[in-house]
Design a protein around this motif. Structure first.
Motif, PDB file in Angstrom:
ATOM      1  N   UNK A 103       0.758  -1.272   0.190  1.00  0.00           N
ATOM      2  CA  UNK A 103      -0.059   0.135   0.100  1.00  0.00           C
ATOM      3  C   UNK A 103       1.118   1.274   0.193  1.00  0.00           C
ATOM      4  N   UNK A 104       1.726   1.340   0.937  1.00  0.00           N
ATOM      5  CA  UNK A 104       2.691   2.501   1.086  1.00  0.00           C
ATOM      6  C   UNK A 104       3.422   2.823  -0.317  1.00  0.00           C
ATOM      7  N   UNK A 105       4.079   1.569  -1.024  1.00  0.00           N
ATOM      8  CA  UNK A 105       4.717   1.839  -2.174  1.00  0.00           C
ATOM      9  C   UNK A 105       4.115   2.520  -3.320  1.00  0.00           C
ATOM     10  N   UNK A 106       2.584   2.475  -3.255  1.00  0.00           N
ATOM     11  CA  UNK A 106       1.891   3.209  -4.331  1.00  0.00           C
ATOM     12  C   UNK A 106       2.073   4.639  -4.200  1.00  0.00           C
ATOM     13  N   UNK A 107       2.554   5.202  -3.139  1.00  0.00           N
ATOM     14  CA  UNK A 107       2.965   6.579  -2.666  1.00  0.00           C
ATOM     15  C   UNK A 107       4.353   6.874  -3.100  1.00  0.00           C
ATOM     16  N   UNK A 108       5.281   6.101  -2.800  1.00  0.00           N
ATOM     17  CA  UNK A 108       6.630   6.404  -2.740  1.00  0.00           C
ATOM     18  C   UNK A 108       7.371   6.026  -4.001  1.00  0.00           C
ATOM     19  N   UNK A 109       6.948   5.063  -4.716  1.00  0.00           N
ATOM     20  CA  UNK A 109       7.618   4.499  -6.027  1.00  0.00           C
ATOM     21  C   UNK A 109       7.465   5.567  -7.018  1.00  0.00           C
ATOM     22  N   UNK A 110       8.749   6.076  -7.909  1.00  0.00           N
ATOM     23  CA  UNK A 110       8.631   6.804  -8.542  1.00  0.00           C
ATOM     24  C   UNK A 110       8.497   6.153 -10.191  1.00  0.00           C
ATOM     25  N   UNK A 111       8.909   4.863 -10.152  1.00  0.00           N
ATOM     26  CA  UNK A 111       8.327   4.112 -11.241  1.00  0.00           C
ATOM     27  C   UNK A 111       8.419   2.467 -10.717  1.00  0.00           C
ATOM     28  N   UNK A 112       7.788   1.398 -11.592  1.00  0.00           N
ATOM     29  CA  UNK A 112       7.582   0.274 -10.940  1.00  0.00           C
ATOM     30  C   UNK A 112       9.256  -0.167 -10.611  1.00  0.00           C
ATOM     31  N   UNK A 113       8.944  -1.201  -9.633  1.00  0.00           N
ATOM     32  CA  UNK A 113      10.277  -1.739  -9.261  1.00  0.00           C
ATOM     33  C   UNK A 113      10.733  -2.753 -10.103  1.00  0.00           C
ATOM     34  N   UNK A 114      11.829  -3.165  -9.914  1.00  0.00           N
ATOM     35  CA  UNK A 114      12.592  -4.406 -10.915  1.00  0.00           C
ATOM     36  C   UNK A 114      13.049  -5.489  -9.839  1.00  0.00           C
ATOM     37  N   UNK A 115      12.594  -6.861  -9.985  1.00  0.00           N
ATOM     38  CA  UNK A 115      13.235  -7.703  -9.162  1.00  0.00           C
ATOM     39  C   UNK A 115      13.825  -8.857  -9.922  1.00  0.00           C
ATOM     40  N   UNK A 116      15.111  -9.180  -9.495  1.00  0.00           N
ATOM     41  CA  UNK A 116      16.157 -10.272 -10.279  1.00  0.00           C
ATOM     42  C   UNK A 116      15.996 -11.304  -9.393  1.00  0.00           C
ATOM     43  N   UNK A 117      15.878 -12.359  -9.783  1.00  0.00           N
ATOM     44  CA  UNK A 117      15.962 -13.701  -8.740  1.00  0.00           C
ATOM     45  C   UNK A 117      17.198 -14.456  -8.905  1.00  0.00           C
ATOM     46  N   UNK A 118      18.163 -14.619  -7.953  1.00  0.00           N
ATOM     47  CA  UNK A 118      19.452 -15.171  -8.060  1.00  0.00           C
ATOM     48  C   UNK A 118      19.631 -16.266  -7.220  1.00  0.00           C
ATOM     49  N   UNK A 119      20.385 -17.079  -7.495  1.00  0.00           N
ATOM     50  CA  UNK A 119      21.047 -18.384  -6.841  1.00  0.00           C
ATOM     51  C   UNK A 119      22.074 -18.012  -5.758  1.00  0.00           C
ATOM     52  N   UNK A 120      22.082 -18.633  -4.556  1.00  0.00           N
ATOM     53  CA  UNK A 120      23.122 -18.463  -3.421  1.00  0.00           C
ATOM     54  C   UNK A 120      24.199 -19.529  -3.957  1.00  0.00           C
ATOM     55  N   UNK A 121      25.363 -18.804  -4.188  1.00  0.00           N
ATOM     56  CA  UNK A 121      26.524 -19.695  -4.663  1.00  0.00           C
ATOM     57  C   UNK A 121      27.588 -20.132  -3.607  1.00  0.00           C
ATOM     58  N   UNK A 122      27.375 -19.304  -2.793  1.00  0.00           N
ATOM     59  CA  UNK A 122      28.437 -19.428  -1.498  1.00  0.00           C
ATOM     60  C   UNK A 122      27.349 -19.368  -0.283  1.00  0.00           C
ATOM     61  N   UNK A 123      27.691 -20.214   0.606  1.00  0.00           N
ATOM     62  CA  UNK A 123      26.682 -20.358   1.897  1.00  0.00           C
ATOM     63  C   UNK A 123      26.703 -18.958   2.697  1.00  0.00           C
ATOM     64  N   UNK A 124      25.678 -18.434   3.232  1.00  0.00           N
ATOM     65  CA  UNK A 124      25.554 -17.288   3.889  1.00  0.00           C
ATOM     66  C   UNK A 124      26.219 -17.292   4.967  1.00  0.00           C
ATOM     67  N   UNK A 125      27.248 -16.366   5.140  1.00  0.00           N
ATOM     68  CA  UNK A 125      28.121 -16.296   6.398  1.00  0.00           C
ATOM     69  C   UNK A 125      27.618 -15.274   7.568  1.00  0.00           C
ATOM     70  N   UNK A 126      27.161 -15.889   8.423  1.00  0.00           N
ATOM     71  CA  UNK A 126      26.768 -14.870   9.522  1.00  0.00           C
ATOM     72  C   UNK A 126      27.634 -14.377  10.521  1.00  0.00           C
ATOM     73  N   UNK A 127      27.629 -13.287  11.081  1.00  0.00           N
ATOM     74  CA  UNK A 127      28.473 -12.541  12.124  1.00  0.00           C
ATOM     75  C   UNK A 127      28.561 -13.512  13.459  1.00  0.00           C
ATOM     76  N   UNK A 128      29.542 -13.560  13.699  1.00  0.00           N
ATOM     77  CA  UNK A 128      29.754 -14.526  15.086  1.00  0.00           C
ATOM     78  C   UNK A 128      29.285 -13.723  16.272  1.00  0.00           C
TER      79      UNK A 128
END
Length: 128
Positions: A103-128
């Motif tokens: 709902x909020x994005x209808x007000x703040x977007x200047x143009x349609x957003x773009x979405x790219x789907x990607x694949x995780x090739x390295x495991x997510x490293x989390x902070x210790x």
């Protein structure tokens, strides 16, 4: 090359470290780019923080949600959303925070957003 920096402060970087486990899961990663209306920046920042915070806190399948501001265009933002699997993405789209975001994005977007789907090739490293 477009650079980007974390914006707003690190509070919008949300990681659900207790939920992350790459083994046996089809991790879904979306890179979202959006251009906002300059006068709507406060509304955008509030909406993205709400979506990120609630998603990681309340959704077991949301592993990571980050927001970055482009360094060459302050009205362009990049989101990184990581979900455990397709079912977690579908569940996310049914949440109250996603509805508020949509709902909020209808007000703040200047143009349609773009979405790219990607694949995780390295495991997510989390902070210790």
């Amino acid at each position: 090359m477009t650079g980007f920096t974390l914006r707003p402060p690190a509070s919008v970087c949300r990681i659900n470290s207790s939920a992350y486990s790459a083994g046996g899961h089809d991790v879904q990663v979306s890179l979202v780019t959006l251009k906002i209306k300059p006068d709507q920046r406060p509304r955008f920042l509030a909406a993205v923080e709400d979506n990120a915070t609630c998603s990681v806190r309340d959704e077991p399948g949301c592993l990571r949600f980050e927001a970055f501001q482009d360094t060459t265009d302050p009205d362009t933002y990049h989101l990184v959303e990581v979900f455990r699997d397709e079912q977690a993405v579908a569940a996310h789209r049914e949440t109250a925070q996603y509805a508020r975001w949509a709902k909020a994005s209808q007000e703040f977007l200047a143009k349609p957003l773009t979405v790219v789907q990607v694949r995780d090739v390295l495991p997510l490293t989390l902070p210790s």
